[in-house]
Write a protein that holds these residues in place. Structure first.
Motif, mmCIF file in Angstrom:
data_model
loop_
_atom_site.group_PDB
_atom_site.id
_atom_site.type_symbol
_atom_site.label_atom_id
_atom_site.label_comp_id
_atom_site.label_asym_id
_atom_site.label_seq_id
_atom_site.Cartn_x
_atom_site.Cartn_y
_atom_site.Cartn_z
ATOM 1 N N ALA A 1 0.832 -1.208 0.000
ATOM 2 C CA ALA A 1 0.000 0.000 0.000
ATOM 3 C C ALA A 1 0.865 1.256 0.000
ATOM 4 C CB ALA A 1 -0.938 -0.006 1.211
ATOM 5 N N HIS A 2 1.457 1.581 -1.151
ATOM 6 C CA HIS A 2 2.199 2.852 -1.286
ATOM 7 C C HIS A 2 2.016 3.373 -2.707
ATOM 8 C CE1 HIS A 2 5.292 5.908 -1.204
ATOM 9 N NE2 HIS A 2 5.437 5.707 0.093
ATOM 10 N N PRO A 3 1.780 4.700 -2.832
ATOM 11 C CA PRO A 3 1.470 5.235 -4.160
ATOM 12 C C PRO A 3 2.662 5.336 -5.116
ATOM 13 C CG PRO A 3 1.457 6.998 -2.503
ATOM 14 C CD PRO A 3 1.611 5.707 -1.765
ATOM 15 N N GLU A 4 3.891 5.227 -4.625
ATOM 16 C CA GLU A 4 5.042 5.518 -5.472
ATOM 17 C C GLU A 4 5.888 4.265 -5.702
ATOM 18 O OE1 GLU A 4 6.312 8.099 -7.377
ATOM 19 O OE2 GLU A 4 7.734 6.489 -7.802
ATOM 20 N N PRO A 5 6.020 3.824 -6.970
ATOM 21 C CA PRO A 5 6.806 2.612 -7.264
ATOM 22 C C PRO A 5 8.293 2.743 -6.909
ATOM 23 C CG PRO A 5 5.440 3.245 -9.158
ATOM 24 C CD PRO A 5 5.358 4.362 -8.168
ATOM 25 N N TYR B 1 -2.367 0.330 -4.957
ATOM 26 C CA TYR B 1 -2.374 1.562 -5.763
ATOM 27 C C TYR B 1 -2.303 1.247 -7.250
ATOM 28 C CZ TYR B 1 -2.255 5.233 -2.197
ATOM 29 O OH TYR B 1 -2.599 6.110 -1.192
ATOM 30 N N ARG B 2 -1.400 0.370 -7.635
ATOM 31 C CA ARG B 2 -1.268 0.045 -9.059
ATOM 32 C C ARG B 2 -2.570 -0.531 -9.596
ATOM 33 N NH1 ARG B 2 2.207 -4.876 -9.863
ATOM 34 N NH2 ARG B 2 0.161 -5.702 -9.272
ATOM 35 N N ASP B 3 -3.231 -1.368 -8.770
ATOM 36 C CA ASP B 3 -4.470 -2.004 -9.204
ATOM 37 C C ASP B 3 -5.673 -1.067 -9.128
ATOM 38 O OD1 ASP B 3 -2.812 -4.161 -9.375
ATOM 39 O OD2 ASP B 3 -3.732 -5.299 -7.738
ATOM 40 N N GLY B 4 -5.470 0.125 -8.573
ATOM 41 C CA GLY B 4 -6.604 1.039 -8.411
ATOM 42 C C GLY B 4 -7.670 0.472 -7.486
ATOM 43 N N GLU C 1 -5.088 9.059 -0.936
ATOM 44 C CA GLU C 1 -4.072 10.075 -1.207
ATOM 45 C C GLU C 1 -3.195 9.548 -2.335
ATOM 46 O OE1 GLU C 1 -3.463 12.820 -1.500
ATOM 47 O OE2 GLU C 1 -2.214 13.764 0.026
ATOM 48 N N ALA C 2 -3.160 10.288 -3.450
ATOM 49 C CA ALA C 2 -2.547 9.742 -4.661
ATOM 50 C C ALA C 2 -2.146 10.855 -5.615
ATOM 51 C CB ALA C 2 -3.540 8.809 -5.353
ATOM 52 N N PRO C 3 -1.249 10.532 -6.560
ATOM 53 C CA PRO C 3 -0.788 11.542 -7.529
ATOM 54 C C PRO C 3 -1.929 12.227 -8.283
ATOM 55 C CG PRO C 3 0.557 9.550 -7.703
ATOM 56 C CD PRO C 3 -0.533 9.248 -6.719
ATOM 57 N N ARG C 4 -3.031 11.507 -8.528
ATOM 58 C CA ARG C 4 -4.097 12.088 -9.358
ATOM 59 C C ARG C 4 -4.675 13.379 -8.780
ATOM 60 N NH1 ARG C 4 -6.305 7.196 -7.518
ATOM 61 N NH2 ARG C 4 -7.926 7.356 -5.927
ATOM 62 N N PRO D 1 7.389 15.719 -10.544
ATOM 63 C CA PRO D 1 6.512 14.929 -11.424
ATOM 64 C C PRO D 1 6.966 13.483 -11.573
ATOM 65 C CG PRO D 1 7.397 16.888 -12.550
ATOM 66 C CD PRO D 1 8.154 16.742 -11.268
ATOM 67 N N ASP D 2 8.218 13.191 -11.208
ATOM 68 C CA ASP D 2 8.776 11.859 -11.455
ATOM 69 C C ASP D 2 8.612 10.899 -10.288
ATOM 70 O OD1 ASP D 2 9.660 12.614 -13.988
ATOM 71 O OD2 ASP D 2 11.445 13.548 -13.108
ATOM 72 N N ARG D 3 8.449 11.465 -9.111
ATOM 73 C CA ARG D 3 8.432 10.612 -7.928
ATOM 74 C C ARG D 3 7.464 11.230 -6.929
ATOM 75 N NH1 ARG D 3 13.501 7.680 -4.996
ATOM 76 N NH2 ARG D 3 12.455 7.287 -3.041
ATOM 77 N N PHE D 4 6.412 10.498 -6.579
ATOM 78 C CA PHE D 4 5.362 11.043 -5.723
ATOM 79 C C PHE D 4 5.674 10.811 -4.252
ATOM 80 C CE2 PHE D 4 1.307 10.627 -3.405
ATOM 81 C CZ PHE D 4 0.764 11.866 -3.674
ATOM 82 N N ALA D 5 5.893 11.900 -3.520
ATOM 83 C CA ALA D 5 6.015 11.845 -2.063
ATOM 84 C C ALA D 5 4.851 12.654 -1.511
ATOM 85 C CB ALA D 5 7.354 12.408 -1.607
ATOM 86 N N ALA D 6 3.932 11.983 -0.826
ATOM 87 C CA ALA D 6 2.662 12.616 -0.452
ATOM 88 C C ALA D 6 2.868 13.910 0.345
ATOM 89 C CB ALA D 6 1.795 11.629 0.330
ATOM 90 N N LEU D 7 3.743 13.872 1.351
ATOM 91 C CA LEU D 7 3.877 15.055 2.212
ATOM 92 C C LEU D 7 4.502 16.220 1.449
ATOM 93 C CD1 LEU D 7 4.900 13.440 5.619
ATOM 94 C CD2 LEU D 7 2.637 13.791 4.612
ATOM 95 N N ALA D 8 5.478 15.925 0.598
ATOM 96 C CA ALA D 8 6.108 16.990 -0.196
ATOM 97 C C ALA D 8 5.094 17.614 -1.154
ATOM 98 C CB ALA D 8 7.301 16.423 -0.973
ATOM 99 N N GLU D 9 4.242 16.797 -1.750
ATOM 100 C CA GLU D 9 3.232 17.343 -2.666
ATOM 101 C C GLU D 9 2.175 18.137 -1.907
ATOM 102 O OE1 GLU D 9 3.589 17.535 -5.787
ATOM 103 O OE2 GLU D 9 5.241 16.105 -6.020
ATOM 104 N N GLN D 10 1.837 17.690 -0.699
ATOM 105 C CA GLN D 10 0.900 18.468 0.113
ATOM 106 C C GLN D 10 1.475 19.855 0.421
ATOM 107 O OE1 GLN D 10 -0.194 16.238 3.629
ATOM 108 N NE2 GLN D 10 -1.473 14.780 2.485
#
Lengths: 250, 250
Positions: free
Chosen positions: A8-12, A40-43, B48-51, B59-68
């Protein structure tokens, strides 16, 4: 040994993703088979809701547990739920891999429990705890935290991980799993340790992969967490007082 | 007094929905204003997700707290999150209303915390706990359980509600709220009380509305739950030993 990892993590490219890959490699290297569900990958949709039930027990009023029981009986469970149940049924070990968000698993993993642990199918009022569907199987939480290890413990700023993980652990116990002590990777989010420079942090997190591999090759030495079971309770579910008889196990 | 109720139940005819309506009516009858966010009705996305981020810090690597943090700074937070922050900012009291699912709130409410408690905006490493953004405001969990009250407590079959609710309560404390003792409506899901017939159950649950109304008219007498704060910790976040100095509050 067959292992199912629920990731369960959004970033590969995340550290959590690397922990999941590390676990899969280590367990396969020992001759085991590994399935991974990347939520996340599976939505994966974590919201238990009417939209998942097309043949309703009660079309006018949605009661989640009643609809779960009905869908189990009629073979109309949602596909994503059926797939996860199959993964769990094949697994001797289930690993839940997640970053600690707000003192618990991300919503996508909480909702995996809300939807996949199907009432009437995977548990009933008697088929639960040490008489649970998955008795004899093991479960293991692997989590990452942003703060350093020093910040966690009773009364500590970050709180006590045993308390924090109790809802997840007890839910796995409810399903019959023997719950192994969690594997915690601290200081991952970049809050870091104040006495540590970037290189030291990277070295520490790299060493942690080896620790994780070692842990996974020595699980048979793990003592499961201690949770009460049927022999500990009265019929009302209260702890048995001295001299009182336990309810016969169901 | 302004109250914001965050309501997390899929069925508008549910007992939880009736509790939310009861609270709104009782608080308005006393001259207060009430806002309600019905997460299911609004189709709130708890993942909580990139979308959700259209102007990414990375844009290349999603870190939830940094994007918040980035979205807070650039004014690009998602609309649903902005709306909830506005509701919270106006509220003296926040009520979280939910059924207990797997020893915690439903995923839709867990994800409300994951997404709405925005890093950098509503908390920082120093603006948290008793120095939190919402200090001076109160929070109150109102939950329903399927099992009877007797099944809950330390060592009991259902587990201890204080432990179970710790992650939710401590998260509200982290945000600065004074957390009032929870209001628990037991035996709601129809598991019921074994010694109780249907009429007795209905009478009990009807009386419970009056208990809830009374509770809401007497909140000023409530003693908030006791959680540690900055004066209790060393710089590393550990409890202060006798004779040791506290870290100066931030």
């Amino acid at each position: 040994m067959q292992t199912h990892i629920v990731h369960a993590h959004p970033e590969p490219q995340s550290y959590n993703a690397a922990l999941t890959r590390t676990a899969a490699q280590a367990l396969r290297a020992r001759g085991g088979t590994v399935t991974v569900t990347d939520l996340y990958r599976d939505g994966f949709d974590p919201v238990e809701a009417p939209r998942h039930y097309h043949d309703r027990a009660d079309p006018d009023r949605f009661a989640a547990l009643a609809e779960q029981r009905h869908a189990w009986t009629t073979g109309t469970l949602p596909g994503a739920v059926r797939a996860e149940i199959a993964n769990l049924e094949h697994a001797d070990l289930v690993i839940l891999q997640f970053p600690l968000w707000w003192h618990g698993p991300p919503a996508i993993l909480k909702g995996w429990m809300d939807r996949v642990f199907v009432s009437g199918g995977l548990y009933t009022s008697r088929m639960r705890y040490d008489a649970g569907y998955f008795r004899g199987r093991r479960a293991l939480v692997s989590l990452s935290t942003g703060a350093p290890a020093e910040a966690f413990g009773p009364g500590c700023r970050g709180g006590d991980l045993g308390t924090m993980l109790w809802p997840v652990h007890y839910s796995m116990h409810y399903m019959g799993f023997s719950v192994l002590p969690p594997f915690t990777s601290h200081g991952v989010q970049g809050h870091g340790y104040s006495y540590e420079d970037a290189q030291a942090a990277e070295d520490r997190l790299t060493r942690n992969f080896a620790t994780w591999r070692r842990r996974l090759t020595a699980l048979d030495g793990d003592i499961p967490l201690d949770f009460p079971g049927w022999s500990d309770w009265t019929a009302e579910g209260r702890p048995i007082a001295k001299g009182e008889d336990a309810l016969a196990a169901p």
